[in-house]
Design a protein around this motif. Structure first.
Motif, PDB file in Angstrom:
ATOM      1  N   SER A  56       0.828  -1.207   0.000  1.00 35.00           N
ATOM      2  CA  SER A  56       0.000   0.000   0.000  1.00 35.00           C
ATOM      3  C   SER A  56       0.860   1.253   0.000  1.00 35.00           C
ATOM      4  O   SER A  56       0.545   2.236  -0.691  1.00 35.00           O
ATOM      5  CB  SER A  56      -0.929  -0.004   1.221  1.00 35.00           C
ATOM      6  N   LEU A  57       1.942   1.260   0.781  1.00 35.62           N
ATOM      7  CA  LEU A  57       2.833   2.416   0.775  1.00 35.62           C
ATOM      8  C   LEU A  57       3.463   2.597  -0.603  1.00 35.62           C
ATOM      9  O   LEU A  57       3.594   3.729  -1.085  1.00 35.62           O
ATOM     10  CB  LEU A  57       3.921   2.259   1.831  1.00 35.62           C
ATOM     11  N   ALA A  58       3.832   1.489  -1.253  1.00 35.05           N
ATOM     12  CA  ALA A  58       4.389   1.577  -2.602  1.00 35.05           C
ATOM     13  C   ALA A  58       3.400   2.224  -3.561  1.00 35.05           C
ATOM     14  O   ALA A  58       3.777   3.034  -4.417  1.00 35.05           O
ATOM     15  CB  ALA A  58       4.783   0.185  -3.093  1.00 35.05           C
ATOM     16  N   GLN A  59       2.119   1.913  -3.443  1.00 37.58           N
ATOM     17  CA  GLN A  59       1.104   2.520  -4.299  1.00 37.58           C
ATOM     18  C   GLN A  59       1.003   4.020  -4.059  1.00 37.58           C
ATOM     19  O   GLN A  59       0.834   4.801  -5.002  1.00 37.58           O
ATOM     20  CB  GLN A  59      -0.243   1.835  -4.057  1.00 37.58           C
ATOM     21  N   VAL A  60       1.107   4.426  -2.796  1.00 38.34           N
ATOM     22  CA  VAL A  60       1.077   5.856  -2.469  1.00 38.34           C
ATOM     23  C   VAL A  60       2.268   6.579  -3.103  1.00 38.34           C
ATOM     24  O   VAL A  60       2.123   7.649  -3.704  1.00 38.34           O
ATOM     25  CB  VAL A  60       1.079   6.058  -0.939  1.00 38.34           C
ATOM     26  N   LEU A  61       3.459   5.995  -2.990  1.00 35.81           N
ATOM     27  CA  LEU A  61       4.656   6.629  -3.518  1.00 35.81           C
ATOM     28  C   LEU A  61       4.645   6.652  -5.042  1.00 35.81           C
ATOM     29  O   LEU A  61       5.145   7.605  -5.667  1.00 35.81           O
ATOM     30  CB  LEU A  61       5.897   5.908  -2.995  1.00 35.81           C
ATOM     31  N   ARG A  62       4.073   5.638  -5.649  1.00 37.85           N
ATOM     32  CA  ARG A  62       3.958   5.635  -7.111  1.00 37.85           C
ATOM     33  C   ARG A  62       2.989   6.728  -7.568  1.00 37.85           C
ATOM     34  O   ARG A  62       3.213   7.399  -8.573  1.00 37.85           O
ATOM     35  CB  ARG A  62       3.501   4.271  -7.608  1.00 37.85           C
ATOM     36  N   LEU A  63       1.898   6.903  -6.826  1.00 34.40           N
ATOM     37  CA  LEU A  63       0.966   7.979  -7.146  1.00 34.40           C
ATOM     38  C   LEU A  63       1.648   9.331  -7.029  1.00 34.40           C
ATOM     39  O   LEU A  63       1.465  10.216  -7.884  1.00 34.40           O
ATOM     40  CB  LEU A  63      -0.239   7.917  -6.216  1.00 34.40           C
ATOM     41  N   GLN A  64       2.427   9.533  -5.980  1.00 35.62           N
ATOM     42  CA  GLN A  64       3.142  10.797  -5.827  1.00 35.62           C
ATOM     43  C   GLN A  64       4.107  11.037  -6.985  1.00 35.62           C
ATOM     44  O   GLN A  64       4.238  12.164  -7.474  1.00 35.62           O
ATOM     45  CB  GLN A  64       3.907  10.803  -4.497  1.00 35.62           C
ATOM     46  N   ALA A  65       4.773   9.974  -7.445  1.00 31.71           N
ATOM     47  CA  ALA A  65       5.652  10.112  -8.608  1.00 31.71           C
ATOM     48  C   ALA A  65       4.854  10.530  -9.832  1.00 31.71           C
ATOM     49  O   ALA A  65       5.283  11.394 -10.614  1.00 31.71           O
ATOM     50  CB  ALA A  65       6.387   8.799  -8.871  1.00 31.71           C
ATOM     51  N   ALA A  66       3.660   9.941 -10.006  1.00 33.69           N
ATOM     52  CA  ALA A  66       2.811  10.292 -11.140  1.00 33.69           C
ATOM     53  C   ALA A  66       2.418  11.769 -11.094  1.00 33.69           C
ATOM     54  O   ALA A  66       2.440  12.461 -12.119  1.00 33.69           O
ATOM     55  CB  ALA A  66       1.573   9.402 -11.153  1.00 33.69           C
ATOM     56  N   LEU A  67       2.072  12.262  -9.916  1.00 32.84           N
ATOM     57  CA  LEU A  67       1.685  13.673  -9.788  1.00 32.84           C
ATOM     58  C   LEU A  67       2.870  14.596 -10.081  1.00 32.84           C
ATOM     59  O   LEU A  67       2.698  15.678 -10.652  1.00 32.84           O
ATOM     60  CB  LEU A  67       1.126  13.929  -8.395  1.00 32.84           C
ATOM     61  N   ARG A  68       4.073  14.180  -9.706  1.00 30.74           N
ATOM     62  CA  ARG A  68       5.255  14.994 -10.028  1.00 30.74           C
ATOM     63  C   ARG A  68       5.487  15.039 -11.535  1.00 30.74           C
ATOM     64  O   ARG A  68       5.825  16.088 -12.089  1.00 30.74           O
ATOM     65  CB  ARG A  68       6.489  14.455  -9.306  1.00 30.74           C
ATOM     66  N   TYR A  69       5.325  13.897 -12.189  1.00 31.23           N
ATOM     67  CA  TYR A  69       5.489  13.876 -13.646  1.00 31.23           C
ATOM     68  C   TYR A  69       4.471  14.786 -14.323  1.00 31.23           C
ATOM     69  O   TYR A  69       4.779  15.475 -15.302  1.00 31.23           O
ATOM     70  CB  TYR A  69       5.341  12.445 -14.182  1.00 31.23           C
TER      71      TYR A  69
END
Length: 297
Positions: free
Chosen positions: A208-221
């Motif tokens: 679940s934490l990995a999904q949160v961090l991947r979402l944050q990466a997507a928002l940065r992109y």
């Protein structure tokens, strides 16, 4: 105060660096947006208020909203909506989950995906701390007081497992693109033991934490000007439909609707994290104390 808005942020002192990510001083008067949408970011936030109350609710799940002047927002897997009905004033302390575990000495899964009135946790101690912060004459003196109080508390708190700290850092370094299998191998723990330690000292299971961090990466992109299709590929999603499903499950709207949703709310408030460039540096301990001030009439 009635017509002014202020946001001041600063990293914590050297003794806290990498654990206490920083402080966000805020003052919102009667004017300006009264509602904020906050994407999940893997950060624990402690709001120490000495003004009016905030109302905080989950943007996706049907849970009871919390209204409080001082509150704690644990690590979330879904977005949060914060609202105010009048002026609010205070300081938000942004913590890594590992630091929150040491400071509060409670299992982090008790706080995960929840927003709690801080009086339930600290009682009279909260009144003394908030009173001292409210009486401090400047933001700098408030931040210095927090440095002092949090350093003493961290020294007295329980230690986190070094294996867990490594796994947490590894997920951040790879923006959530390290598998549970790789984390288990790196720590020498079984999958079950890894998940149990994450729940205790982070609040969310590693997936679940990995999904949160991947979402944050997507928002940065997306902030860099990529299309949503480019964002999905760059952040490591299987395909566009996979990204859209995950985004909607965590934010409560589709990627295409997200800009309009943000336009309907304020873009920065008490529950937001520090700006991206500072978050990245602070998580890896590569910055000195910084300070920025934003005022709007």
């Amino acid at each position: 105060m009635a017509h002014s808005n202020e946001l001041v942020w600063r990293s914590s002192g050297p003794a806290l660096r990498g654990q206490v990510l920083g402080y966000r001083g805020f003052l919102f008067g009667a004017r300006g947006p009264g509602r904020w949408l906050v994407a999940p970011d893997g950060v624990v936030k402690v709001v120490l208020g000495f003004g009016g109350p905030l109302r905080v609710a989950d943007a996706v799940r049907s849970t009871r909203p919390v209204t409080a002047i001082s509150l704690i927002s644990g690590v979330h897997a879904t977005a949060t909506v914060g609202e105010r009905t009048g002026p609010v004033h205070g300081v938000t302390v942004l913590l890594t989950p590992l630091a929150a575990y040491r400071l509060l000495a409670v299992p982090m899964d008790r706080l995960a995906c929840r927003n709690l009135d801080m009086t339930e946790l600290l009682g009279e101690r909260l009144r003394r701390v908030v009173g001292a912060l409210a009486e401090a004459p400047t933001w700098g003196s408030r931040f210095a007081l927090l440095d002092q109080l949090l350093t003493a508390r961290l020294l007295a708190g329980p230690r986190c497992a070094p294996e867990l700290a490594w796994a947490w850092r590894q997920l951040h370094r790879t923006a959530g693109r390290t598998s549970v299998r790789q984390l288990a191998a790196g720590t020498g723990w079984s999958h079950r033991q890894l998940e149990r330690r994450f729940l205790e000292q982070v609040g969310l299971p590693p997936k679940s934490l990995a999904q949160v961090l991947r979402l944050q990466a997507a928002l940065r992109y997306k902030k860099r000007g990529m299309t949503w299709a480019e964002v999905a590929a760059a952040a490591g999603y299987h395909d566009q439909p996979h990204f859209t499903r995950s985004f909607k499950a965590m934010i409560g709207c589709t990627p295409g609707r997200f800009p309009a949703t943000r336009a309907e709310t304020g873009r920065s408030g008490p529950l937001d994290s520090l700006p991206d460039q500072f978050m990245s540096e602070l998580l890896h301990g590569r910055t000195t104390a910084v300070s920025r001030l934003c005022k709007t009439p």
